[in-house]
Design a protein around this motif. Structure first.
Motif, PDB file in Angstrom:
ATOM      1  N   ALA A 139      46.592  36.576  37.461  1.00 23.71           N
ATOM      2  CA  ALA A 139      45.770  37.778  37.604  1.00 23.71           C
ATOM      3  C   ALA A 139      44.331  37.357  37.873  1.00 23.71           C
ATOM      4  O   ALA A 139      43.824  36.446  37.237  1.00 23.71           O
TER       5      ALA A 139
ATOM      6  N   MET B  60      47.318  39.548  42.463  1.00 25.46           N
ATOM      7  CA  MET B  60      47.849  38.450  41.671  1.00 25.46           C
ATOM      8  C   MET B  60      48.025  37.230  42.569  1.00 25.46           C
ATOM      9  O   MET B  60      48.718  37.289  43.576  1.00 25.46           O
TER      10      MET B  60
ATOM     11  N   TRP C 209      51.046  45.199  40.693  1.00 24.44           N
ATOM     12  CA  TRP C 209      50.537  43.872  41.058  1.00 24.44           C
ATOM     13  C   TRP C 209      50.860  43.582  42.515  1.00 24.44           C
ATOM     14  O   TRP C 209      51.998  43.724  42.941  1.00 24.44           O
TER      15      TRP C 209
END
Ligand code: UDP
Ligand code: MG
Length: 325
Positions: A155, A121, A192
Motif C-alpha cells: 500500500a 497497491m 485496491w
C-alpha cells in the motif's frame, strides 16, 4: 459537477514539481464531470520548491499552496492538506511522479462504483534497494502480527477518498500520525488497484534508513500494545523458570550440601536478565515518550504562508494569508 482536491506533499521537489503539474494536468483535464484543485504543501523545503509553487498558483488559479514554517514531515503535510480540503473527493499523491497520474481516471471510476476509497497497491519493488525491500516486508509481517489494524503490503500513500472518509480521518487528531494505518483504522470499503513500481526520475528520495526505521517503530506503536504485553509475558515466563530453578537449587543444597562454584551461571543469569530489563525499559520508554508528546497537544504543523482563504484549519492564528491579485 463534483470537486476533487489533489493533495500533494512537497519537500525539496523543485526539480519535479513543474513536471508533476504538467503530467497530472494532462490526465485530469481529460476527465469530464469533475473539477480538480491542487493543494500543494511545501513541507519546509530548503530549495526553491515554494517559489515554484507560488509561480504555479499565479499561472493556474486552481493551484493552492500551503507552506510550513519548517519541515514537519510528510504525515503532517498530508494532514494539513486534508484539513484545508473542502471538495467532494480527495486524492493524496506524491510529487515525484512515482504515483502515476494515469491511474486517476480508474481510481475515480472505483469511487463511482460505490467504494469509499480507492488506493494504489504496488505489486513489485523494482528499483528499490534490496535491503529496503527486505526490511519493509519484515515490517508488514511484524506489524500485522502485532496489531489488529492490518496494513496491506504494497500500500502506498496514493488514494482517492470520499468526503465522509476524509472527515473520519480528520477526527483522529493524534500528533504522531501514521497515515497508512489511520486510513485502515477508519475502515470503509477500499478498492485496491495494483500497479508496477515507478522509479523516481527526478530529485531524490527523502528517506534515510534511520528515518524509515523510526517510521516503522511509529507504525507499530501507534496501532498496537503487543510489545508491552510481550514484556509482561516474558517477565512471567522468566519468573516461572526462576521459581523452578530455586526449588531445584534448594533441594540440591539440602541433599548434597552447599555447592560453591557457580560463578559462570550467576554471571550469565545477571547479564541476561540485565539485558532483558534494559530492553523492556526501552519498549516502555517508546510508549511513554509517545504519551509525553501527545499530552503536549502541540499543533501538527505551522503554516507560514498560504493562498487558501480560510477552511477548517485550526492553525489559523499562526498563518499569514497571501492576498495576491
Ligand atoms: N515528503 C514530505 N516531507 C518530508 C519527506 C517527504 O512532504 O519530510 C514528500 C516528498 O516531497 C514526496 C513524498 O513525500 O512528495 C514521498 O517522498 P519520497 O519520494 O522521498 O519517498 P519514497 O517515494 O522514497 O517513499
Ligand atoms: Mg518517492
Amino acid at each position: 459537477m463534483k470537486t476533487v482536491d489533489l493533495i500533494v506533499p512537497c519537500y525539496n521537489e523543485e526539480e519535479v514539481i513543474e513536471t508533476f503539474y504538467r503530467e497530472t494536468d494532462g490526465v485530469v483535464s481529460q476527465i469530464d464531470g469533475y473539477r480538480f484543485y491542487y493543494i500543494l504543501i511545501d513541507d519546509g523545503s530548503k530549495d526553491k520548491t515554494f517559489i515554484k509553487l507560488k509561480e504555479l498558483s499565479r499561472v493556474h488559479p486552481e493551484v493552492k499552496y500551503i507552506s510550513f514554517s519548517r519541515n514537519f514531515g510528510k504525515e503532517a503535510a498530508i494532514y494539513a492538506g486534508l484539513r484545508h480540503s473542502t471538495s467532494d473527493y480527495v486524492i493524496v499523491m506524491d510529487a515525484d511522479l512515482q504515483h502515476p497520474p494515469a491511474m486517476i481516471p480508474s481510481m475515480l471510476a472505483g469511487i463511482e462504483e460505490g467504494y469509499d476509497c480507492v488506493a494504489a497497491m504496488r505489486v513489485d519493488r523494482k528499483g528499490e534497494s534490496k535491503i529496503r525491500s527486505f526490511f519493509s516486508t519484515q515490517f508488514y509481517k511484524l506489524s500485522n502480527w502485532m496489531s489488529d489494524v492490518k496494513m496491506a503490503k504494497g500500500a502506498v500513500d496514493f488514494r482517492v477518498m470520499t468526503r465522509q472518509m476524509v472527515n473520519s480521518v480528520l477526527e483522529l487528531s493524534e500528533v504522531q500520525r501514521f497515515s497508512k494505518g489511520l486510513f485502515m483504522w477508519v475502515g470503509y470499503n477500499t478498492k485496491w488497484i495494483p500497479y508496477e513500481n515507478v522509479e523516481r526520475t527526478l530529485g531524490t528520495t527523502k528517506w534515510s534508513f534511520w528515518g524509515l526505521f523510526k517510521y516503522a517503530i511509529d507504525g507499530i506503536t501507534s496501532f498496537s500494545v503487543t510489545p508491552l504485553r510481550m514484556v509482561s509475558a516474558l517477565g512471567f515466563f522468566i519468573c516461572m523458570v526462576a521459581f523452578i530453578y530455586i526449588i531445584v537449587t534448594l533441594i540440591k543444597t539440602l541433599i548434597f550440601g552447599i555447592d560453591v562454584p557457580g560463578y559462570a551461571t550467576l554471571l550469565c543469569a545477571v547479564l541476561f536478565l540485565g539485558g532483558l530489563i534494559e530492553f523492556s525499559l526501552g519498549i516502555l520508554g517508546e510508549y511513554i515518550s509517545r504519551i509525553y508528546i501527545e499530552t503536549k497537544h502541540r499543533p501538527i504543523y505551522i503554516v507560514r504562508q498560504t493562498n487558501i482563504a480560510s477552511g477548517s484549519d485550526t492553525n489559523i492564528s499562526s498563518q499569514k494569508e497571501e492576498q495576491e491579485a
